[in-house]
Design a protein around this motif. Structure first.
Motif, mmCIF file in Angstrom:
data_model
loop_
_atom_site.group_PDB
_atom_site.id
_atom_site.type_symbol
_atom_site.label_atom_id
_atom_site.label_comp_id
_atom_site.label_asym_id
_atom_site.label_seq_id
_atom_site.Cartn_x
_atom_site.Cartn_y
_atom_site.Cartn_z
ATOM 1 N N ARG A 125 0.844 -1.192 0.000
ATOM 2 C CA ARG A 125 0.000 0.000 0.000
ATOM 3 C C ARG A 125 0.880 1.242 0.000
ATOM 4 N NH1 ARG A 125 -4.194 -1.026 4.891
ATOM 5 N NH2 ARG A 125 -4.720 1.126 4.364
ATOM 6 N N ASN A 126 0.331 2.367 -0.499
ATOM 7 C CA ASN A 126 1.086 3.625 -0.431
ATOM 8 C C ASN A 126 0.662 4.491 0.745
ATOM 9 O OD1 ASN A 126 -1.369 4.733 -1.229
ATOM 10 N ND2 ASN A 126 -0.708 5.175 -3.329
ATOM 11 N N ASP A 127 -0.395 4.075 1.444
ATOM 12 C CA ASP A 127 -0.906 4.890 2.549
ATOM 13 C C ASP A 127 -0.552 4.324 3.920
ATOM 14 O OD1 ASP A 127 -2.589 2.646 2.185
ATOM 15 O OD2 ASP A 127 -4.241 3.670 3.200
ATOM 16 N N ARG A 128 -0.135 3.068 3.975
ATOM 17 C CA ARG A 128 0.145 2.438 5.270
ATOM 18 C C ARG A 128 1.048 1.238 5.052
ATOM 19 N NH1 ARG A 128 -4.767 0.791 9.108
ATOM 20 N NH2 ARG A 128 -4.746 3.063 9.375
ATOM 21 N N GLY A 129 1.900 1.007 6.040
ATOM 22 C CA GLY A 129 2.758 -0.166 5.999
ATOM 23 C C GLY A 129 4.203 0.185 5.709
ATOM 24 N N VAL A 130 5.107 -0.447 6.442
ATOM 25 C CA VAL A 130 6.544 -0.275 6.216
ATOM 26 C C VAL A 130 7.207 -1.643 6.158
ATOM 27 C CG1 VAL A 130 6.636 1.972 7.372
ATOM 28 C CG2 VAL A 130 7.077 -0.111 8.699
ATOM 29 N N LEU A 131 8.378 -1.669 5.543
ATOM 30 C CA LEU A 131 9.260 -2.826 5.579
ATOM 31 C C LEU A 131 10.359 -2.525 6.590
ATOM 32 C CD1 LEU A 131 9.706 -3.430 1.739
ATOM 33 C CD2 LEU A 131 7.819 -4.160 3.224
ATOM 34 N N TYR A 132 10.641 -3.480 7.473
ATOM 35 C CA TYR A 132 11.577 -3.202 8.563
ATOM 36 C C TYR A 132 12.297 -4.481 8.960
ATOM 37 C CZ TYR A 132 13.026 -2.008 13.394
ATOM 38 O OH TYR A 132 13.734 -1.800 14.562
ATOM 39 N N MET A 133 13.623 -4.441 8.876
ATOM 40 C CA MET A 133 14.430 -5.536 9.394
ATOM 41 C C MET A 133 15.016 -5.091 10.723
ATOM 42 S SD MET A 133 14.038 -8.122 7.504
ATOM 43 C CE MET A 133 15.318 -9.184 8.198
ATOM 44 N N SER A 134 14.480 -5.634 11.791
ATOM 45 C CA SER A 134 14.768 -5.150 13.145
ATOM 46 C C SER A 134 16.030 -5.740 13.748
ATOM 47 C CB SER A 134 13.578 -5.488 14.055
ATOM 48 O OG SER A 134 13.298 -6.889 14.017
ATOM 49 N N GLU A 135 16.663 -6.692 13.056
ATOM 50 C CA GLU A 135 17.757 -7.433 13.681
ATOM 51 C C GLU A 135 18.896 -6.531 14.151
ATOM 52 O OE1 GLU A 135 15.395 -10.527 11.667
ATOM 53 O OE2 GLU A 135 15.912 -8.440 11.275
ATOM 54 N N VAL A 136 19.269 -5.517 13.346
ATOM 55 C CA VAL A 136 20.377 -4.662 13.745
ATOM 56 C C VAL A 136 20.024 -3.854 14.989
ATOM 57 C CG1 VAL A 136 19.771 -2.676 12.252
ATOM 58 C CG2 VAL A 136 22.172 -3.111 12.853
ATOM 59 N N ASP A 137 18.758 -3.461 15.133
ATOM 60 C CA ASP A 137 18.327 -2.724 16.322
ATOM 61 C C ASP A 137 18.241 -3.629 17.554
ATOM 62 O OD1 ASP A 137 18.096 -0.242 15.074
ATOM 63 O OD2 ASP A 137 16.040 -0.632 14.428
ATOM 64 N N LEU A 138 17.873 -4.891 17.334
ATOM 65 C CA LEU A 138 17.704 -5.825 18.454
ATOM 66 C C LEU A 138 19.005 -6.544 18.819
ATOM 67 C CD1 LEU A 138 14.291 -7.455 17.455
ATOM 68 C CD2 LEU A 138 14.686 -5.666 19.162
ATOM 69 N N GLY A 139 20.035 -6.368 18.009
ATOM 70 C CA GLY A 139 21.297 -7.061 18.265
ATOM 71 C C GLY A 139 21.221 -8.542 17.977
ATOM 72 N N MET A 140 20.467 -8.916 16.939
ATOM 73 C CA MET A 140 20.286 -10.320 16.575
ATOM 74 C C MET A 140 20.882 -10.569 15.192
ATOM 75 S SD MET A 140 16.323 -10.746 17.810
ATOM 76 C CE MET A 140 16.249 -12.475 17.335
ATOM 77 N N LEU A 165 21.107 -2.693 7.269
ATOM 78 C CA LEU A 165 22.158 -2.094 8.098
ATOM 79 C C LEU A 165 21.801 -0.719 8.640
ATOM 80 C CD1 LEU A 165 25.312 -3.100 5.992
ATOM 81 C CD2 LEU A 165 24.444 -4.164 8.099
ATOM 82 N N SER A 166 20.578 -0.257 8.410
ATOM 83 C CA SER A 166 20.218 1.086 8.867
ATOM 84 C C SER A 166 19.127 1.099 9.928
ATOM 85 C CB SER A 166 19.756 1.936 7.671
ATOM 86 O OG SER A 166 18.483 1.493 7.222
ATOM 87 N N GLY A 167 18.419 -0.021 10.099
ATOM 88 C CA GLY A 167 17.266 -0.030 11.001
ATOM 89 C C GLY A 167 16.150 0.860 10.508
ATOM 90 N N LYS A 168 16.136 1.128 9.212
ATOM 91 C CA LYS A 168 15.186 2.060 8.624
ATOM 92 C C LYS A 168 13.857 1.379 8.347
ATOM 93 C CE LYS A 168 15.167 5.435 4.822
ATOM 94 N NZ LYS A 168 15.976 5.903 3.664
ATOM 95 N N LYS A 169 12.770 2.119 8.546
ATOM 96 C CA LYS A 169 11.439 1.636 8.204
ATOM 97 C C LYS A 169 11.078 2.222 6.839
ATOM 98 C CE LYS A 169 10.150 1.034 13.014
ATOM 99 N NZ LYS A 169 9.280 1.425 14.154
ATOM 100 N N ILE A 170 11.009 1.345 5.849
ATOM 101 C CA ILE A 170 10.908 1.766 4.454
ATOM 102 C C ILE A 170 9.460 1.737 4.001
ATOM 103 C CG2 ILE A 170 11.626 1.225 2.103
ATOM 104 C CD1 ILE A 170 14.183 0.030 3.281
ATOM 105 N N LYS A 171 8.981 2.881 3.534
ATOM 106 C CA LYS A 171 7.604 2.981 3.042
ATOM 107 C C LYS A 171 7.527 2.553 1.574
ATOM 108 C CE LYS A 171 6.197 6.571 6.315
ATOM 109 N NZ LYS A 171 5.623 7.940 6.476
#
Length: 238
Positions: A125-140, A165-171
């Motif tokens: 969707r363009n109005d809601r939702g992100v892609l996020y790889m949390s491992e770098v933020d969680l130390g996993m 590698l950025s912990g970025k939430k990508i729209k």
């Protein structure tokens, strides 16, 4: 938890409920069972579309379940259990004898994003939702087959850096620009599902040999498929 509905040539796999659709061992087993059901019922022209209810497509593994083990060792063992039991789900998607489309109703994070990228096409969707790889933020660290998936499916080092590698939430629009998803031109759950169904119907009309389709798919990702214990060879029939 999840359901499988057949609409003509299209199988619709839905993660049900309004929660985060975390991958608990029971959820993983249920999804795998439904993928096996779709495979057993497939014919020429079959297509799989996967979506979910609520705000989340999937927010990854059930970390709360892992942490409830009562000890650090128990939590690590539970995480390992989920990582290992999830691998056959990814393998089943790559081995499925039909085109596959992920229709992201909302956020896809960690193993939830891994699940989405295991499909041939990904719509957001363009109005809601992100892609996020949390491992770098969680130390996993990334499991090996996760890393192989991202190397195989995401074409540029810039896109992999931004995602992993950025912990970025990508729209949506940025995800399209980075080549992570195919489309983000949809402003509702209904819109993203309708677009997925439209593509699914056009693919179904080809009436391709599903075993050949799966074999070609697997041949495109030899390193990943070797890690998933999949082979690409098939004896085709006309």
């Amino acid at each position: 938890m999840c359901t499988l509905e057949k609409r003509g040539d299209i199988f619709l796999l839905t993660l049900t409920g309004d929660d985060e659709h975390r991958f608990h061992p029971d959820t993983i087993a249920s999804v795998l069972s439904l993928l096996e059901q779709a495979k057993s019922q497939s014919t020429r022209g079959s297509v799989l579309i996967t979506t979910a209810h609520g705000k989340f497509f999937s927010n990854g593994f059930d970390l709360a379940w892992a942490q409830s083990a009562g000890s650090q060792t128990g939590a690590v063992n539970r995480m390992h259990q989920m990582v290992e039991s999830f691998k056959p789900v990814i393998a089943a998607l790559f081995d499925l004898p039909m085109p596959t489309i992920a229709a992201l109703n909302g956020h896809a994070a960690a193993s939830g994003l891994m699940f989405a990228l295991s499909h041939d096409y990904v719509f957001m969707r363009n109005d809601r939702g992100v892609l996020y790889m949390s491992e770098v933020d969680l130390g996993m660290p990334l499991p090996d087959y996760f890393a192989a998936m991202f190397a195989a499916k995401i074409g540029t080092s810039v896109a992999r850096r931004e995602l992993l590698l950025s912990g970025k939430k990508i729209k949506g629009e940025e995800a399209v620009a980075l080549g992570i998803v195919d489309s983000a031109a949809h402003d509702s759950v209904e819109g993203v599902v309708e677009a997925s169904v439209s593509l699914g119907e056009s693919l179904a009309a080809k009436k391709w040999n599903g075993e050949v389709y799966a074999s070609i798919r697997k041949s495109l990702y030899p390193g990943l498929c070797a890690m998933l214990s999949l082979t690409a060879k098939v004896a085709a029939s006309p």
